[in-house]
Write an enzyme that holds these catalytic residues in place. Sequence first.
Site, PDB file in Angstrom:
ATOM      1  N   ASP A  88       7.757  17.052  10.358  1.00 13.13           N
ATOM      2  CA  ASP A  88       8.751  17.381   9.182  1.00 13.13           C
ATOM      3  C   ASP A  88       8.226  18.135   8.093  1.00 13.13           C
ATOM      4  O   ASP A  88       9.560  18.289   7.599  1.00 13.13           O
ATOM      5  CB  ASP A  88       8.422  15.534   9.102  1.00 13.13           C
ATOM      6  CG  ASP A  88       7.206  15.282   8.026  1.00 13.13           C
ATOM      7  OD1 ASP A  88       6.543  16.148   8.548  1.00 13.13           O
ATOM      8  OD2 ASP A  88       7.484  16.048   7.077  1.00 13.13           O
ATOM      9  N   ASN A  89       8.600  19.400   8.351  1.00 10.48           N
ATOM     10  CA  ASN A  89       8.303  20.267   6.925  1.00 10.48           C
ATOM     11  C   ASN A  89       8.629  21.241   8.384  1.00 10.48           C
ATOM     12  O   ASN A  89       8.231  22.652   7.778  1.00 10.48           O
ATOM     13  CB  ASN A  89       6.367  21.047   6.798  1.00 10.48           C
ATOM     14  CG  ASN A  89       6.884  19.617   5.724  1.00 10.48           C
ATOM     15  OD1 ASN A  89       7.296  19.329   5.235  1.00 10.48           O
ATOM     16  ND2 ASN A  89       5.317  20.102   4.965  1.00 10.48           N
TER      17      ASN A  89
ATOM     18  N   ARG B 132      16.529  22.177  -5.333  1.00 11.75           N
ATOM     19  CA  ARG B 132      16.460  23.140  -4.084  1.00 11.75           C
ATOM     20  C   ARG B 132      18.035  23.119  -3.102  1.00 11.75           C
ATOM     21  O   ARG B 132      18.772  22.253  -3.310  1.00 11.75           O
ATOM     22  CB  ARG B 132      15.465  22.517  -2.376  1.00 11.75           C
ATOM     23  CG  ARG B 132      14.050  21.866  -2.891  1.00 11.75           C
ATOM     24  CD  ARG B 132      14.352  21.035  -2.363  1.00 11.75           C
ATOM     25  NE  ARG B 132      12.530  20.454  -1.786  1.00 11.75           N
ATOM     26  CZ  ARG B 132      12.130  20.089  -1.278  1.00 11.75           C
ATOM     27  NH1 ARG B 132      12.220  19.065  -0.463  1.00 11.75           N
ATOM     28  NH2 ARG B 132       9.972  20.009  -0.655  1.00 11.75           N
TER      29      ARG B 132
ATOM     30  N   GLY C 117      10.862  10.839   0.891  1.00 11.92           N
ATOM     31  CA  GLY C 117      10.966  10.147  -0.021  1.00 11.92           C
ATOM     32  C   GLY C 117      10.425  10.272  -1.376  1.00 11.92           C
ATOM     33  O   GLY C 117      10.780   9.462  -2.765  1.00 11.92           O
ATOM     34  N   ARG C 118      11.073  11.536  -1.723  1.00  9.69           N
ATOM     35  CA  ARG C 118      11.277  11.634  -2.903  1.00  9.69           C
ATOM     36  C   ARG C 118      12.520  12.905  -3.415  1.00  9.69           C
ATOM     37  O   ARG C 118      12.102  13.723  -3.891  1.00  9.69           O
ATOM     38  CB  ARG C 118      10.177  12.036  -4.051  1.00  9.69           C
ATOM     39  CG  ARG C 118       9.468  13.854  -3.675  1.00  9.69           C
ATOM     40  CD  ARG C 118       7.576  13.828  -4.425  1.00  9.69           C
ATOM     41  NE  ARG C 118       7.037  14.722  -3.800  1.00  9.69           N
ATOM     42  CZ  ARG C 118       5.722  15.346  -4.003  1.00  9.69           C
ATOM     43  NH1 ARG C 118       6.036  15.124  -5.261  1.00  9.69           N
ATOM     44  NH2 ARG C 118       5.542  15.965  -3.626  1.00  9.69           N
TER      45      ARG C 118
ATOM     46  N   GLY D 293      10.716  10.185   6.439  1.00  9.71           N
ATOM     47  CA  GLY D 293      12.178  10.829   5.471  1.00  9.71           C
ATOM     48  C   GLY D 293      11.695  10.797   4.093  1.00  9.71           C
ATOM     49  O   GLY D 293      10.816  11.181   3.984  1.00  9.71           O
TER      50      GLY D 293
ATOM     51  N   ASP E 278      10.144  22.800   1.811  1.00 15.56           N
ATOM     52  CA  ASP E 278       8.582  21.686   1.982  1.00 15.56           C
ATOM     53  C   ASP E 278       7.065  22.769   0.994  1.00 15.56           C
ATOM     54  O   ASP E 278       6.711  22.865   1.704  1.00 15.56           O
ATOM     55  CB  ASP E 278       8.500  20.911   2.739  1.00 15.56           C
ATOM     56  CG  ASP E 278       9.435  19.711   2.647  1.00 15.56           C
ATOM     57  OD1 ASP E 278      10.352  19.787   1.591  1.00 15.56           O
ATOM     58  OD2 ASP E 278       9.488  19.077   3.707  1.00 15.56           O
TER      59      ASP E 278
ATOM     60  N   ASP F  57       6.086   7.133  -5.917  1.00 17.21           N
ATOM     61  CA  ASP F  57       7.645   6.570  -7.150  1.00 17.21           C
ATOM     62  C   ASP F  57       8.636   7.376  -6.859  1.00 17.21           C
ATOM     63  O   ASP F  57       9.279   7.241  -7.789  1.00 17.21           O
ATOM     64  CB  ASP F  57       6.456   6.753  -8.323  1.00 17.21           C
ATOM     65  CG  ASP F  57       5.869   8.454  -8.364  1.00 17.21           C
ATOM     66  OD1 ASP F  57       6.195   9.082  -7.932  1.00 17.21           O
ATOM     67  OD2 ASP F  57       5.143   8.178  -9.393  1.00 17.21           O
TER      68      ASP F  57
END
Length: 679
Positions: free
Chosen positions: A417-418, A334, A243-244, A241, A427, A276
């Site tokens: 996932d990329n 993006r 994440g940032r 997913g 990504d 984070d």
Amino acid sequence: MEAKWYVGKWLDIKIMETAGFRTTQPSALFVSTSVHTARRTIPWGSGSFGTSFTAPLWHAWRKAAAVVRAPTFARMMSVPAASSSAASSAAAGAAKHESVRDVKAQSGGATARHVVALEGLRFDNSFVRELPGDPKTDNYVRQVESALYSKVMPTDPATNDQSNMLGEKGAVAAAGLAYKQPTMLAWSPGTASLLDLAESEGYTNPLAVRVFAGIELLPGMEPYAACYGGHQFGNWAGQLGDGRAITLGEVINSRDERWELQLKGAGRTPYSRFADGRAVLRSSIREFLCSEAMHYLGIPTTRALSLVATGAGVVRDMFYSGNARLEPGAVVCRVAPSFLRVGSFELPVSRGDQDLTKQVADYAIKVHFPDLADMSKDPADEHNAYAEFLRRVIRSNAELVACWQTIGFVHGVLNTDNTSILGLTIDYGPYGFLDEYDPTYTPNTTDMPGRRYCYARQPGIILWNLLQLAQSIAHLTGVPAAERELNAFKGYFEECVSDRWRQKLGFKSWADEQDNALLGSLLDSMQKDKVDFTNLFRGLNTVRVTGNDCSTSTSCVDVLTGLNVLPRSCLEESEARGRWSSWFGLYLERVAKDCEADAGWTDESRIAMMNKANPVYILRNYLCQRAIDAAEQGDESEILRLLKLVQNPFEDQPGMEEYRENAPSWSKRPGVCVNSCSS
């Protein structure tokens, strides 16, 4: 299982065992897995995939994988002309952005385009409207079932400044951060035009900094983080997913085009795991610049609209060595039609939720492939809508990786996932461009042991990723159709990659056996003598059949060595000089053959074609590093200079000669030629 590396005529790909493959013959790839006679089940890390992959489809993969060889590109992507707009002055008082006027691409005489202010963007958020979301709205890390996104708000960077995490050391570092508050460092006029925004909107509208730092939302925005899974370095990683990354919404422009806006580095999401949700300035500069550089090189890519320094510190251990330090934080916006990826289809199926996979596929067809909407969706029909969808995803990704191979781009983290379903480069993490030609080059420190994602293996990895997609939707396409479409990858890739090499070498047509051999011997010599990839191909435009100082095999060596394209060893060592003289002799014969077959095919027409295929400038790793070093000291002028440079990569730009030079020796240090995923 013995892992072998092999470089043949041009490139026979051998995927090492760490990539999940073993090779038993020169042009075939096989997945290392337990084999069952009737059905073969692909392992998915800690758990079973939940469905088996039938033997016919598995054999289709094996057959298609024989492509993994690498020459060109059938459809040379045209570089969109830079958009024009009404002239806008830079924001009052923003003297350090004086060079913005130079960065803006002008196309005088063009019809004035529709321009709106940031507040006037029109949103139509189809993803959250059409697809099921997470019913929970609290922002904490969790497994999200039966949903494709979680609604989540970006968080003000000031709320979790990490300066205090390193004690006194952190306080000292925080005092030295160049940016103390959110600051617009760079704004892409070309990407702004896609959204109908003024080319200088990011500098002239104070709201832009707040929106693209993740502090404030515009009316119509519905932020969320997407839920997907993926294979990472060949192993099933389960739920991953965003994440940032937080999608703000989907803009519909005046041409009815859909553009998704996504912030990278705007805070934690339910998919942040132990991280984070923030990004540092160095990686954000690299992503911003490369997104735009790839577009102007004609390579399908997501775009970057803005680069904002947040004014907050972020703690990172770049090489996972225990030496964490405080770095300036940043956020990139993006832009893409969609960020759907192979992992968007893998995760639901891995959980046995085939209905959710169907919902994703139906959404993708409705919104991004609407011409397929009226086709049959019966798996018994081998030419149903899902099969055509799979065909287009396979073809676009075959063309994409052909672009990468012939421009010398290495993605670095080609996990499923990329891998975009639209065939876009997405990504940008520890990517890199080839300096000296080295087919084993990987820019990712995490990838160093096995080099799964090195330059030469990218075609095979893309095919492997597409196999995962075919497996995930085989219940929709039907196995025979999935088999057929996987088999087609070979033809798509070879057509594209051969034509692109043809243009780079200046041939009017491509004779497979002969020209593959000529290209192969060239790449072998380039690797042996550590020749710069970009400068060698651009330097071939000096070669003439007649009437030039570079029209014999020996003169070619002399001239290109004098231009610093070939190393001095080609003059000083008889073996190297003889090898290059021999190659140029064959090359001149090949070029002359085209001229003899067509009197209209001249040196001038050949060189004009080559100059459109071989860039003068690429976003070299060390150029990025110079911009990073300056920006961390509060000087973003080098970012803007590089943005201007990459907008016109195929033509010499006065005063920019140093930007085409071979990489200096210091560029080989970690953090420049190779980076980690810690960003």
